[in-house]
Enzyme design. Structure first.
Site, short mmCIF file in Angstrom:
data_model
loop_
_atom_site.label_atom_id
_atom_site.label_comp_id
_atom_site.label_asym_id
_atom_site.label_seq_id
_atom_site.Cartn_x
_atom_site.Cartn_y
_atom_site.Cartn_z
N HIS A 1 0.81 -1.19 -0.04
CA HIS A 1 0.04 0.07 0.05
C HIS A 1 0.90 0.99 0.16
O HIS A 1 2.05 1.15 0.35
CB HIS A 1 -0.95 -0.01 1.38
CG HIS A 1 -1.78 0.85 1.41
ND1 HIS A 1 -1.70 2.40 1.88
CD2 HIS A 1 -3.18 0.82 1.32
CE1 HIS A 1 -2.87 3.02 1.86
NE2 HIS A 1 -3.85 1.99 1.61
N ASP B 1 3.02 -5.18 7.81
CA ASP B 1 1.90 -4.27 8.02
C ASP B 1 0.73 -5.16 7.99
O ASP B 1 0.39 -5.75 7.04
CB ASP B 1 1.79 -3.36 6.47
CG ASP B 1 0.52 -2.83 5.97
OD1 ASP B 1 -0.29 -2.72 7.04
OD2 ASP B 1 0.36 -2.25 5.05
N GLN C 1 -4.58 -5.34 6.75
CA GLN C 1 -5.74 -6.21 6.32
C GLN C 1 -5.87 -7.59 6.78
O GLN C 1 -6.92 -8.34 6.85
CB GLN C 1 -5.34 -6.39 4.72
CG GLN C 1 -5.61 -5.26 4.00
CD GLN C 1 -7.15 -4.86 3.84
OE1 GLN C 1 -8.00 -5.75 4.25
NE2 GLN C 1 -7.51 -3.52 3.92
N LYS D 1 -10.52 -1.45 10.72
CA LYS D 1 -10.64 -2.62 9.95
C LYS D 1 -10.73 -4.03 10.84
O LYS D 1 -10.76 -4.92 10.25
CB LYS D 1 -9.22 -2.71 9.02
CG LYS D 1 -9.04 -1.85 8.01
CD LYS D 1 -8.02 -1.94 7.08
CE LYS D 1 -7.27 -0.74 6.25
NZ LYS D 1 -8.06 -0.27 5.26
N CYS E 1 -4.91 2.38 -3.47
CA CYS E 1 -3.53 3.01 -2.96
C CYS E 1 -2.46 1.95 -3.24
O CYS E 1 -1.62 2.04 -2.28
CB CYS E 1 -3.79 3.30 -1.39
SG CYS E 1 -4.94 4.54 -1.26
#
Lengths: 407, 143
Positions: A123, A200, A203, A226, A364
């Site tokens: 991202h 990261d 998600q 999220k 993104c």
């Protein structure tokens, strides 16, 4: 026992509405998830009963809000199995968590000629902070290539590793394609080369079991919104010894031990990295989101979402003109696709007309889209409250739209 | 040739027939895009792209006997449909008519609700660019 989908849907008031005269089908979960009633109640309850600035208050409300705030920190600690709650830093979101590492760890430990490795799947928020740092320090950004299915090429990653590698910052699960990266292997190889690893987890954290001790990652960034929690809130996990060795991110209240005009000494972790009044109400409400996930169980959630993804593939793949994007063997419940001859934005508007919310565009991840030779995709992403009948509605909508250009 | 207002009224009644069903309205807009005059490949260049549109929109204008003749294209079908509506209202009119035009059909058919706020901004950018072309021609005529 079958998955209690009806009971779960009842916990999300927002789902029970009509959009353009059709029942809402919310498939934009990779952008943000909806919030259960318990999170909403906690937010209003905080402002109705508990609002006070935390730490150092000599009154009852301050004491209460401080306690709830720190309870949330412990809830996050248990959620990712960190060794101690001091390793949990509250931020604005994944983006700020990554920037925090770039500005503190990066400024202190990354020097001219050093190398940072990211992947093609990243991202923008895991690309741009490193570009800024590399520009400033004269360091070099290296990118792990992917195959056409959207999986990183592990052998190529190993070739990129060298004694110059100071940090590997990779996405755990791709927001655009859903690919789950083999992060255990990435972390092991990076550590062998002497590099630190940032994951990261924006998600991945809502779908996969996360155990930072088992993974042995050095940093993990995630976003509350999220994870069925409030927006504007995230977490940076970091190993104690690393966090202690890093300089502060921002200066202000809370992060200091003692201030004089001559010299300031800094507070201990995590407070050293939490300058200013934090997002107290949202932090407190976040605990209820984590409780919601824990009560259902990550493995049950994953099983349900996997079955939705498999069902979506079964119904959509045969549609003439349907082009799946990202066909990795190991994925979270993200279905990216295009329709032959149609712009993703048009597909999104037409699905919206049927009450189906999806995201369209580059998500993104412009370098990833460029690698795949695409301007963008349509992305349907599934969460705990989505049902098989909603997948059927999606398939019906996509089939109708695809027929326009694919007779 | 019907007046700008007459054509706008025509469009409004066409959309009224479609009623509140968003899906049929979108399909109708997409069909309209198919009627656009074919756009010359040589003009599909960066300078002709309208700034402020999320999808790519190319727009050119020619002086045709003192009237403005527009040609436009887009990479998305819905946008093509929207441009075709604007061209139907404004094409081959005098610069003054175009500059003075009050394009109220957009609000009256509730276009904002149909295409969303991002595309509404794009639509406003298209109208602005069409009016700028008219203004340029008017300036040339008065010179």
């Amino acid at each position: 026992m079958s998955f209690p989908i009806d009971k779960i849907r009842q916990m999300f008031p927002i789902l029970h509405q009509e959009v353009h005269g059709k029942p809402l089908i919310y498939f934009d979960n990779a952008a943000t998830t909806q919030k259960p009633q318990t999170v909403i109640d906690s937010l209003s309850g905080y402002y109705l009963h508990d609002n006070a600035n935390i730490h150092r208050g000599a009154h009852a409300l301050a004491d209460r809000s401080t306690r709830y705030f720190e309870d949330s920190r412990e809830a996050v600690q248990h959620f990712i199995n960190a060794r101690e709650s001091a390793e949990i830093i509250f931020t604005k979101g994944t983006t700020e968590s990554i920037n925090l590492v770039a500005y503190t760890f990066g400024r202190k430990f990354i020097n001219e000629g050093d190398e940072i490795i990211i992947s093609t799947l990243e991202h923008h928020s895991n690309i741009v902070p490193w570009q800024i740092l590399c520009e400033e320090k004269g360091a070099i950004l290296k990118v792990i290539p992917i195959n056409d299915a959207g999986e990183i090429l592990f052998e190529e990653f190993e070739k990129l590793l060298s004694p110059k590698t100071k940090l590997v910052s990779v996405v755990h699960a791709s927001n655009a394609l859903g690919t789950i990266n083999p992060v255990e292997r990435v972390i092991e190889a990076a550590h062998k080369a002497g590099a630190k690893v940032l994951l990261d987890g924006a998600q991945s954290t809502s779908h996969l079991e996360i155990d930072v001790q088992k993974l042995n990652c050095d940093f993990l960034a995630l976003s509350a919104h999220k994870l069925y929690g409030p927006t504007g809130l995230g977490v940076l996990y970091g190993k104690r010894e690393l966090l202690e060795s890093m300089p502060p991110f921002q200066g202000g209240g809370e992060m200091i031990k003692e201030v004089s005009f001559e010299k300031t000494t800094f507070n201990d972790i995590p407070f050293k990295f939490e300058a200013g009044t934090p997002n107290i109400g949202d932090v407190i409400a976040f605990k209820y989101a984590l409780d919601f996930i824990r009560e259902i169980g990550k493995s049950k959630i994953k099983e349900h979402e996997d079955s939705l993804l498999a069902y979506a593939n079964e119904l959509l793949l045969p549609i003439k003109g349907f082009i799946p994007v990202g066909t990795a063997s190991n994925k979270v419940s993200v279905l990216s696709f295009n329709i032959n001859g149609m712009h993703p934005f048009d597909v999104g508007v037409m699905l919206d007309a049927r009450g189906i919310a999806v995201r369209t565009g580059h998500h993104c991840t412009q370098p990833l889209m460029k690698r795949l030779g695409l301007e963008g995709t349509v992305r349907a992403s599934f969460a705990v409250y989505n049902s098989k009948s909603e997948i059927e509605q999606l398939a019906e909508g996509v089939a109708r739209i695809a027929r326009i250009k694919n007779k | 040739m019907s007046s700008i207002q007459e054509i706008q009224n025509e469009i409004i009644s066409e959309f009224e027939i479609l009623g509140d069903d968003k899906e049929s309205t979108i399909f109708y807009i997409m069909e309209l895009g198919a009627n656009l005059e074919s756009f010359p490949d040589s003009e599909r260049v960066e300078e002709n792209i309208i700034k402020g549109c999320q999808s790519k929109v190319w727009l050119i204008a020619d002086d045709k006997d003192g009237r403005v003749h527009y040609q436009a294209d887009s990479n998305t079908d819905i946008t093509k449909g929207l441009i075709s509506l604007l061209i139907r209202v404004l094409n081959d009119r005098t610069p003054k008519e175009i500059i003075d035009a009050n394009l109220d059909f957009i609000n009256r058919i509730g276009m904002g609700g149909i295409i969303g706020s991002q595309r509404s901004n794009g639509l406003a950018a298209m109208i602005k660019q069409m009016k700028l072309y008219a203004l340029a021609l008017q300036t040339k005529q008065n010179a």
